[in-house]
Design a protein around this motif. Structure first.
Motif, PDB file in Angstrom:
ATOM      1  N   UNK A 197       0.829  -1.204   0.000  1.00  0.00           N
ATOM      2  CA  UNK A 197       0.000   0.000   0.000  1.00  0.00           C
ATOM      3  C   UNK A 197       0.855   1.243   0.000  1.00  0.00           C
ATOM      4  N   UNK A 198       0.300   2.359  -0.530  1.00  0.00           N
ATOM      5  CA  UNK A 198       0.984   3.641  -0.465  1.00  0.00           C
ATOM      6  C   UNK A 198       0.983   4.057   1.002  1.00  0.00           C
ATOM      7  N   UNK A 199       2.130   4.466   1.532  1.00  0.00           N
ATOM      8  CA  UNK A 199       2.134   4.998   2.873  1.00  0.00           C
ATOM      9  C   UNK A 199       3.072   6.190   2.923  1.00  0.00           C
ATOM     10  N   UNK A 200       2.676   7.271   3.737  1.00  0.00           N
ATOM     11  CA  UNK A 200       3.495   8.467   3.787  1.00  0.00           C
ATOM     12  C   UNK A 200       4.863   8.170   4.363  1.00  0.00           C
ATOM     13  N   UNK A 201       5.843   8.924   3.910  1.00  0.00           N
ATOM     14  CA  UNK A 201       7.202   8.744   4.416  1.00  0.00           C
ATOM     15  C   UNK A 201       7.801  10.098   4.710  1.00  0.00           C
ATOM     16  N   UNK A 255       6.335  12.764  -0.261  1.00  0.00           N
ATOM     17  CA  UNK A 255       6.771  11.433  -0.668  1.00  0.00           C
ATOM     18  C   UNK A 255       5.920  10.361  -0.002  1.00  0.00           C
ATOM     19  N   UNK A 256       5.576   9.362  -0.745  1.00  0.00           N
ATOM     20  CA  UNK A 256       4.900   8.192  -0.206  1.00  0.00           C
ATOM     21  C   UNK A 256       5.645   6.953  -0.687  1.00  0.00           C
ATOM     22  N   UNK A 257       5.491   5.868   0.054  1.00  0.00           N
ATOM     23  CA  UNK A 257       6.164   4.627  -0.324  1.00  0.00           C
ATOM     24  C   UNK A 257       5.166   3.693  -0.976  1.00  0.00           C
ATOM     25  N   UNK A 258       5.499   3.253  -2.167  1.00  0.00           N
ATOM     26  CA  UNK A 258       4.649   2.341  -2.923  1.00  0.00           C
ATOM     27  C   UNK A 258       5.418   1.057  -3.179  1.00  0.00           C
ATOM     28  N   UNK A 259       4.951  -0.011  -2.577  1.00  0.00           N
ATOM     29  CA  UNK A 259       5.632  -1.303  -2.726  1.00  0.00           C
ATOM     30  C   UNK A 259       7.131  -1.178  -2.467  1.00  0.00           C
ATOM     31  N   UNK A 260       7.493  -0.404  -1.437  1.00  0.00           N
ATOM     32  CA  UNK A 260       8.898  -0.279  -1.070  1.00  0.00           C
ATOM     33  C   UNK A 260       9.677   0.794  -1.786  1.00  0.00           C
ATOM     34  N   UNK A 261       9.058   1.509  -2.697  1.00  0.00           N
ATOM     35  CA  UNK A 261       9.751   2.546  -3.464  1.00  0.00           C
ATOM     36  C   UNK A 261       9.136   3.916  -3.185  1.00  0.00           C
ATOM     37  N   UNK A 262       9.966   4.906  -2.851  1.00  0.00           N
ATOM     38  CA  UNK A 262       9.483   6.257  -2.565  1.00  0.00           C
ATOM     39  C   UNK A 262       9.101   6.975  -3.849  1.00  0.00           C
ATOM     40  N   UNK A 263       7.887   7.546  -3.851  1.00  0.00           N
ATOM     41  CA  UNK A 263       7.381   8.261  -5.015  1.00  0.00           C
ATOM     42  C   UNK A 263       7.084   9.721  -4.672  1.00  0.00           C
TER      43      UNK A 263
END
Length: 238
Positions: A12-16, A81-89
């Motif tokens: 899931x997308x999660x804030x970072x 930035x959010x993390x999507x499947x382990x990658x920051x977007x």
């Protein structure tokens, strides 16, 4: 080219949170198995980024005529930035994505910064998204490259550990027009510290930026290893 490699990560997308803009990176996909501040009296009102005009449901908002067309020589401002499947977007209130529909994040500004964000986001999602097929259908230009990628992607299990995922670390524009943008995206792999450059092209089509693949389904015409970020603008979320 693809900005990341499949691996075991949060789906899931999660804030970072990040301290200072650091790099992240893209990797090659599965396809092969912007006046100095002057004192004034009274103080001038703070500058506020232009807000995209409202759009009809389902349509992307129009890019304001005042939006800058300058190539970003510094990391873009107004970025979360959010993390999507382990990658920051990266995402921007001004530059998009302005529409988030499941795994499809779309509607980017018709600007260099909008193209930059779109390049990383789409190149990440068309590989890692659970709904990758929809991402490909809606955000990749049709043609032999898209067909070839879809066939290859069906054979890949992104749950497999293939050596880690690259995080965005830096970028550089190879070329830009309001119709076609080619961006070099540098990815860093935490496990090894290696840096890899992918050359990603996005095309303005149907009111949004879309990824253009190589005829063989790859994202980049070449993958290049570099030992430093010299010549690139360092930028990343982790």
């Amino acid at each position: 080219m693809v900005l990341l490699r499949p691996g075991r990560e949060d789906t899931a997308d999660r804030p970072v949170r990040h301290a200072s803009p650091r790099p992240a990176v893209l990797t090659a996909p599965p396809p092969s198995p912007s006046a100095p501040a002057w004192a004034v009296t009274p103080p001038a009102a703070p500058s506020v980024p232009p807000t995209p005009a409202a759009a009809a449901p389902g349509h992307c908002p129009a890019t304001p005529a005042t939006a800058s067309q300058d190539l970003p020589a510094q990391p873009p401002a107004d970025i979360t930035w959010t993390v999507f499947h382990g990658v920051a977007e990266p995402a921007s209130r001004e530059h998009g994505p302005h529409r988030k529909e499941a795994d499809v994040h779309r509607c980017f500004s018709r600007t260099p910064t909008g193209a930059l964000i779109a390049a990383w986001q789409i190149a990440t999602r068309f590989v890692l998204a659970d709904g990758w097929r929809r991402v490909v259908d809606e955000q990749v230009m049709p043609g032999p490259g898209r067909d070839a990628y879809a066939e290859q992607r069906r054979q890949v299990n992104t749950g497999e550990d293939t050596g880690g995922k690259g995080q965005l670390a830096a970028y550089a524009f190879a070329s830009y027009t309001p119709d076609v943008a080619t961006v070099q995206l540098v990815s860093r792999f935490a496990a090894t510290g290696h840096l890899q450059v992918n050359t990603v092209t996005v095309v303005w089509s149907g009111g949004d930026w879309r990824l253009r693949l190589q005829p063989d389904g790859s994202i980049s015409p070449s993958l290049q290893a570099v030992t430093s970020l010299a010549g690139f603008v360092p930028w990343g979320g982790v």
